[in-house]
Each structure stands twice: as C-alpha cells, then as structure tokens.
Design a protein around this motif. Sequence first.
Motif: not given
Length: 537
Positions: A382, A384-385, A411-413
């Motif tokens: 995974p 880290d943004d 990315l998460h957002s």
Amino acid sequence: MKQFDVKMLPGEHWWGGSTFYGTQNPFTADSDFHCNFRIQAFNQAMPFFLSDRGRYIWSEEPFQVDIAGGTLHFEFDDTSSVTLTEAGKTLKDTYEAAMNAHFKFDGTKLCDTFFSVAQYNSWMEFHCNQTQEGILKYAHGIVDHGFTPGIIMVDEGWQVNYGEWEFNRAKFPDPKAMCDELHALGFKLMLWVVPYVNCAGDTFLMASSPWENPDNINRFMRVKSDNKFEGRDCQPAIIHWWGGYSAVLDFTNPVDCDYMEKQLRHLMDAYGVDGFKFDGGQLDGYAFTNIINGELVTDKTPAELNIAWNEFGTRFPFHEFKDTWKGGGKASIQRICDKKHSWYDWGLNTLIPCSLVQNLIGHPFTCPDMIGGGEGYEWQDPVDDELFIRTAQVSAFFPMMQFSRAPWRVLHSPEAMQLTIEAAKIHDRYADELLALVRKAEKDGDPIMRALEFDFPGEGLAEVTDAFMWGPQLLVAPVVEQGAVTRRVRLPRGNGDTPITWIWEGEGPLAAGTKFEGGTEITVEAPLSCIPRFRRG
C-alpha cells in the motif's frame, strides 16, 4: 599495490565517488567510509573526489578508498595513479577545474522530451507482468486523469527472453498497433533491456553449440574450458544477477555490438519503438568473482566493459542508464537507483543528497527513482498518500520526474490525486527554464541541481542536504519530513556588499512575491500543497 593518503584540512568537506553513497556526503573528519570501487561502483560512479577548499583527487582507473580519522586513504593497482590537485578556493572552483581537465562536456544535445514533461515507467504498476492490454490501459489512464503524456517505459517482462529482444506475442499480440496508439496519444515508447542472455534460450544455444556456431564466433564473455570438442578451448561465461544465471555480452566485441544493435533497430523499424532503458551492466556483474563456471578469458577490466555498455547505449537518442562508470561529462540520461517507499529508510530522504553528488561528479541529466519508490519487491504494498505527494514534489524540480504506480489507482482520496497532478504540472510550467539549464549543462557542464555550498561558499552551508539550488537563481527546499507543515530554510547571504533578496515563489498561504533578506534562517508554512522555493532577487 600502491597507496596514497590525503589528510583533510580543518573544516574541509569532500564529495564524490558514487551517487549510491550520497547520504554519506559530504565526507568530513568524522566520516567512516569504505568502498572498493574496482568491483562496487554502484549507480553513477567516478574515480573522483572534490572538496570545498579547492582540492580534488582524480584517477583514470578504479581504486579502493577508506575515509576515516580525517584521512582519505587510496589503494590502487601498480599501473594506476591517484593525484591530488590544488584548483582554487571553493567547491565551484574545484568542480570547474576538474571537469575541464578530466570530463569536459562537448555540447551534445539530448532530447527535450526527457525534461519538458514527466515520464511513466511500467515497473511498479505491473512488475514482470507486462502486457499490451495493461500498457494501453495505463497510457489512457495517464491522459484521462490530466497528466501530460511524455515518455512511457515498458519495463522487464515484455520480451521473449533475456537476450531475445522481441515482443512476447502471448503478452503483446500486436506491438505495432500498440506503438501506433501510444504515439497517437502523445507518448514516446522505450523498452527495458539488459546485456545478458538467458542460458536456456535459442540465442545462447546458437552461440555456444558447435553445430549452430561452426565458425566459433566468440559471442559473449568467455571462460577457459577443458572441453576441447571441435578444438574449442573456451565457452560462454555464466554470471549470477538479479534475473538468475545468464551469459553476458561484451560490448568491446563488435560481434556482440552487432548482435544487440540488429535486434534493437528491428524493434524501432518494425514497430516504431523510440528507444531503450539500458539496465544492468554494473561493475560487480562483470567481475571475475561473479563468474560461476571458470576463469575469464579477457584483457578487459569490469570498468572497461561497463563503459562499453554505456557507450553502446548512447547510439540511441532515447536511452536511460542506472549503473555508469566514468560517465561524467557525457550527454546521457542517468537515473538514481531503486528506492523504497519510505520516508527515512532508503527512500525520500536519499533523493536530494544523492542527486547533489550526482551533479558534482559530472552527471547533471538526472532522473530520481520512480515516484513512490521503485524497489520491485514492494510493488503490491500500500501507498502512503503524504509520502507519494511529497516525493512527487521533490521530483518536480529534478531535471526529470518519473511516475510508475498509477496515482489514480493507489492514492486514497481525490485531494491526494489533485496534489500529485499539480506537482507534475509545476514541472511542466518550469520546462522552458529547465531546458535552458539543460542546454547550458550540455555545453559548459554546469550542475543543474547544486549544493548550496557550490553557489554560496563559506556560509556554513556545506552540510545542507535537504535543499538545493536549481540553477543559479532558484532555491528549492521541499518538505521531506513526515507530517511537517512548516519548513525551516537557511537563506544564503551571498558575497556582495548587501545581502541577497530572496523572493517567495511557492504555493500556500504566504503571498507570492514576499521578500526575505539573505543570511537569515526562516520558517515558512508548507502545507501539503506547497513546494517551498525562493527566487534570487
């Protein structure tokens, strides 16, 4: 074996040796460093150390160096020499004198596309599972998500086999159509290659078998053999490398050069491939200690074999190298070695210090590792943004920036995605200024990313390794600390009668054009949207 010692002067700082050891630079009286560059010349390496007191050390051949107790100790072959030269008073004096004496640039022009927009490498997106379908989906994703198309590099896994440089048709059923589609989208296409040949492939069998190679054309590096079948007294040398066990091409041998060039030219002519990422070929791979099946038959050193591999690669305008011995002063694209997706463990913390050394040993045309890290074993980990964004921001002010993991996938957002796109757009916006720096470096050898000590000697800035001058006018101080939303910056005074005025050019809450007096240390707000930077007034 000869020896040579250089005692450091009080307060003296030294840089050099290899990009790989950038985080250990500059070397001081407190340093403890040991490297045998005859077989451990990783990444970009030069037989060269230079100091901020106008002195440099040079050799034409590799050496072993031990730095401890305030002394640089060298050991080298009897046929070699190591010299100490007095060349001025400052780091800049030293660099310019050494460059002009030993690795002068000749003005050869590199392709603008390397610098003007970001690059995209498929390694961390697909690892060895490269396919035509995946590459095209990746390329369309780049464009569809607002990134500017540039060079796309298809990494390891596209080929039939190591040494058989043809598209694997099970993975790439129509490579010509793929190349045409990539070009229509605005991309240039480069393919990954190495100087190795799989021992089980047709190419190896045809070169080593007395039936397939009756004329005994000596392709590949060779070892002595007790097998006198058909009168042969040598056979292909087998080395161990990260891809397994292979024969290795010798690019001092015209037969091997012709063999490789014909395959690469075919890829360009038949499908429209634009160039190649030349991986591997490092000194330790050519060393006798890495041969598993006998005694090498060659009068070439590992250094000479590496130089020949790199010189071969520059026949192709679109090229990239990672492991280069004595490449200083040459018009070639050089990448920093693979880094982890980490803040402090061989990750983001290494990019600036490694590049400062890279530039000081004559390699200004530098590409950082892939944004988010390029260590292959991490490819499914995974992201880290915050780390991904800050790495993109650091890369934005390298001469090149290179994505690999698809930002829209990892990315998460939406906010993280937008900030990553903005970092790439900042690189795009500075393209004209960057290309002017590249043109000057091609001609005069001026470093592009410069240690602050280079432009501002004697201000106590030699050990600053988290900020840099981008050419002579722009000071860039990216955020490289996890969770940081402010940035402390030392602004050089300059040697004029009055201090330099530094003008804020970054994003964030600070008003554009805000002025600061040089010779001060300031703290500025640096939210995740901000790359702190100051224009020299």
